[in-house]
Enzyme design. Structure first.
Site, short mmCIF file in Angstrom:
data_model
loop_
_atom_site.label_atom_id
_atom_site.label_comp_id
_atom_site.label_asym_id
_atom_site.label_seq_id
_atom_site.Cartn_x
_atom_site.Cartn_y
_atom_site.Cartn_z
N LYS A 125 4.14 0.95 -12.75
CA LYS A 125 4.67 2.30 -13.00
C LYS A 125 5.87 2.25 -13.94
O LYS A 125 6.49 3.26 -14.24
CB LYS A 125 5.08 2.96 -11.69
CG LYS A 125 3.90 3.24 -10.75
CD LYS A 125 4.38 3.93 -9.50
CE LYS A 125 3.38 3.89 -8.37
NZ LYS A 125 2.32 4.86 -8.47
N HIS A 127 4.53 8.67 0.96
CA HIS A 127 3.24 8.21 0.44
C HIS A 127 2.55 7.45 1.57
O HIS A 127 3.21 6.84 2.41
CB HIS A 127 3.53 7.28 -0.73
CG HIS A 127 2.35 6.84 -1.52
ND1 HIS A 127 1.53 5.83 -1.11
CD2 HIS A 127 1.86 7.25 -2.72
CE1 HIS A 127 0.58 5.63 -2.02
NE2 HIS A 127 0.76 6.49 -3.00
N ASP A 158 11.47 3.19 -0.46
CA ASP A 158 10.31 3.12 -1.34
C ASP A 158 10.78 3.59 -2.71
O ASP A 158 11.00 4.78 -2.94
CB ASP A 158 9.21 4.03 -0.76
CG ASP A 158 8.03 4.21 -1.71
OD1 ASP A 158 8.13 3.79 -2.88
OD2 ASP A 158 7.03 4.80 -1.28
N GLN A 165 8.92 5.54 -7.29
CA GLN A 165 9.12 6.60 -8.29
C GLN A 165 10.57 6.71 -8.75
O GLN A 165 10.89 7.61 -9.52
CB GLN A 165 8.67 7.96 -7.73
CG GLN A 165 7.22 8.03 -7.32
CD GLN A 165 6.25 7.89 -8.51
OE1 GLN A 165 6.64 7.96 -9.68
NE2 GLN A 165 4.98 7.69 -8.21
N CYS A 194 -2.07 11.01 -2.33
CA CYS A 194 -1.80 9.95 -1.33
C CYS A 194 -0.71 10.36 -0.35
O CYS A 194 0.09 9.51 0.09
CB CYS A 194 -1.43 8.63 -1.98
SG CYS A 194 -2.82 7.86 -2.80
#
Ligand code: PMP
Length: 419
Positions: free
Chosen positions: A225, A122, A199, A202, A366
């Site tokens: 999220k 991202h 990261d 997600q 993104c």
């Protein structure tokens, strides 16, 4: 087992209509909806004990401080962090990564050093490293992505080498859904002396994540999220690195003692939380974590795997019309499917689906270097799932997709849109 039909009742927004149709919300990778207990926690804070934290001697401030620190403990337990002191509350994943770039990396990356990323990052795990590399004379390198959306590890032993200072990689791709082998890659990176940032934007909201087991040094993720409010996110840092990191933002609350010319830093993690923090949203993130824990993260993951399996199955009916991206294997991807039509631009598809009440994401997601550079498409359409989605939602998506493709075909709106 998750009963999505029952869970939906906890989410007020899911009962609204869009253009007279039931809302089918399939844009969860962008942000999730919020359940009533999370919304109520915000109201309770503002109506019941709104005040500043860490500095008050009065009842409201002590209550707010206690709830704020409880939220930090809930976050720590959720990702199996060894202590709440290693949890820094930030705004979002992006801020967490920027904090690492401006602190640990600013003092540990030098000329000729390498930062290893993947081709599926991202922008928030790419652009901060571009700036750092420019400033320091360091070099960015990339683990390539194969055609089916996996990391191509054939050259990993050269890509990870004694010059590598940092491996910064996404756990679950927001474009392809791919679940990356972060544990194995962390071991390899540590073997050459590199630190590892994950990261988790997600992954943390969708599956059990254990930072001790993964062995990484930094993990960033966003509250919005994972059923929490916007404006609150997390950076977890391994204790030994955290001890030696210089603060990023300076001012009130992050200092212990201040003289005219000098100051000493507060204890961890407060030295990384300058100024009044996002108190209400942090406490509400705690409520979101309670909600997820009640469901059980393994159940969340199983539910999304089931939805992904169903989506891949029903979307295969459109095999001649759309291309699917990513692993196409529910056990190797997060709860999402990305696709494109050869005839219709993803924005046009997204707009027509919206008219049917179906919210998906369309565009470069993104991740321009991956979508346009690697996959060579102008954009993708992405349907991403969460606890309140049902197989019926996916059936409605596919029905609307068929209708949209037929519409465009009849209109002769065609390849001119797709470059
Ligand atoms: N990384 C990934 C993989 C993401 O999906 C996102 C959000 N789309 C981010 C980072 C950035 O998250 P935020 O905008 O909350 O900082």
């Amino acid at each position: 087992m998750i009963d999505a039909g029952a869970i939906r009742h906890d989410f007020p927004v899911l009962s609204r209509t869009v253009y007279g149709k039931r809302l089918v919300y399939l844009d969860n990778a962008a942000t999730s909806q919020k359940p009533r207990p999370v919304i109520q926690t915000l109201v309770d804070y503002y109506e019941g004990y709104n005040s500043n934290v860490h500095r008050g001697v009065h009842a409201l401030s002590m209550e707010a401080t206690q709830r704020y620190e409880e939220a930090r403990q809930k976050v720590a337990a959720f990702i199996h962090a060894p202590s709440a002191e290693t949890i820094i509350l930030v705004r979002n994943t992006t801020e967490g990564i920027n904090l690492v770039a401006n602190t640990w990396a600013a003092s540990n990356v030098g000329p000729g050093d390498e930062i290893l990323l993947t081709e599926m990052e991202h922008h928030s795990n790419l652009v901060p490293w571009q700036k750092l590399a420019r400033q320091k004379g360091a070099r960015l390198r990339f683990i390539p992505v194969t055609h089916d959306g996996f990391l191509d590890l054939s050259d990993i032993d050269e890509l990870l080498n004694p010059n590598t200072r940092l491996l910064a990689m996404v756990h679950v791709s927001n474009v392809l859904g791919t679940i990356n082998p972060v544990r194995e890659l962390t071991r390899k990176a540590h073997a050459v002396g590199a630190a590892v940032l994950i990261d988790g934007a997600q992954s943390v909201p969708h599956m059990p994540v254990n930072v001790k087991e993964l062995g990484c040094d930094f993990m960033a993720f966003s509250g919005h999220k994972m059923l929490g409010p916007t404006g609150i996110g997390v950076l977890w840092v391994k204790d030994d690195l955290l001890q030696e990191m210089e603060p990023f933002l300076l001012g009130g609350d992050m200092v212990k003692d201040v003289h005219r010319e000098d100051a000493t830093w507060n204890d961890l993690p407060y030295r990384f939380e300058a100024g009044t923090p996002n108190i209400a949203d942090a406490i509400a993130l705690g409520a979101a974590i309670d909600y997820l824990n009640d469901l059980g993260m393994k159940n969340v993951r199983d539910h999304e795997m089931q939805l992904t399996r169903h989506a891949l199955e029903v979307l295969s009916e459109l095999a001649g019309d759309i291309d699917l991206y990513g692993p196409k294997d529910p056990s190797r991807q997060g709860g999402m499917v990305s696709f494109s039509s050869r005839e219709v631009h993803p924005h046009d598809l997204g707009t027509l689906l919206d008219r049917e009440g179906i919210a998906i994401r369309a565009g470069h997601l993104c991740a321009i270097p991956l979508v346009r550079g690697r996959l060579k498409v102008p954009g993708l359409a992405r349907a991403s799932f969460y606890i309140y989605n049902t197989e019926e939602d996916i059936d409605l998506l596919v029905a609307a997709l068929k209708k949209a493709l037929t519409f465009f075909r009849a209109k002769g709106v065609a390849a001119s849109h797709v470059h």
